[in-house]
Design a protein around this motif. Structure first.
Motif, mmCIF file in Angstrom:
data_model
loop_
_atom_site.group_PDB
_atom_site.id
_atom_site.type_symbol
_atom_site.label_atom_id
_atom_site.label_comp_id
_atom_site.label_asym_id
_atom_site.label_seq_id
_atom_site.Cartn_x
_atom_site.Cartn_y
_atom_site.Cartn_z
ATOM 1 N N LYS A 11 0.809 -1.222 0.000
ATOM 2 C CA LYS A 11 0.000 0.000 0.000
ATOM 3 C C LYS A 11 0.842 1.271 0.000
ATOM 4 N N ALA A 30 -0.628 -4.665 -7.831
ATOM 5 C CA ALA A 30 -1.573 -3.571 -7.617
ATOM 6 C C ALA A 30 -1.145 -2.659 -6.478
ATOM 7 N N ASN A 31 -0.536 -3.243 -5.414
ATOM 8 C CA ASN A 31 -0.170 -2.369 -4.295
ATOM 9 C C ASN A 31 1.202 -2.658 -3.684
ATOM 10 N N ASP A 106 -2.605 -7.288 -2.262
ATOM 11 C CA ASP A 106 -3.485 -7.481 -3.417
ATOM 12 C C ASP A 106 -2.712 -8.283 -4.467
ATOM 13 N N GLU A 107 -3.188 -9.460 -4.793
ATOM 14 C CA GLU A 107 -2.455 -10.329 -5.728
ATOM 15 C C GLU A 107 -2.663 -9.939 -7.196
ATOM 16 N N ASN A 108 -3.472 -8.941 -7.452
ATOM 17 C CA ASN A 108 -3.680 -8.474 -8.823
ATOM 18 C C ASN A 108 -2.431 -7.760 -9.355
#
Length: 115
Positions: A11, A30-31, A106-108
């Protein structure tokens, strides 16, 4: 040996480390970012620029963050490569001081800049 991105990156996703890396070993989620252990040349150029002190040599990863070693290996094969620094996440200042951030992982994939 390789370097490993750990929990403080979640994050925040500061990318000063990318600017200093002489090879293409960072991958963007993503983070957070991860390092591909197969491409890292063990130079350590990424360590000092990280404002949240998230990067460690594999042999020096704190015990509570050892699970980030296989996490980096796994997601570096899935997420796109990143070679150009980007702005940190909007919540980076707030989250740079938080601990125990794995629940926010976030695994994206991120967008990267190399496909």
């Amino acid at each position: 040996m390789t370097y490993v991105v750990t929990e403080p990156c979640i994050k925040c996703k500061y990318t000063e480390c990318v600017r200093n890396c002489p090879v293409i070993c960072f991958h963007e989620g993503a983070n957070m970012l991860v390092i591909d252990p197969d491409d890292c040349i063990d130079c350590g150029a990424c360590v000092d620029p990280c404002p949240v002190h998230a990067i460690f040599p594999e042999k020096s990863v704190p015990e509570e963050w050892k699970h980030y070693i296989p996490l980096n290996a796994k997601y570096s094969k899935i997420w796109p490569a990143i070679t150009i620094p980007k702005k940190p996440l909007p919540e980076a200042n707030e989250f740079s001081k938080k601990e125990e951030k794995m629940s926010f992982f976030d695994e994206n994939p991120g967008t990267g800049d190399i496909q």
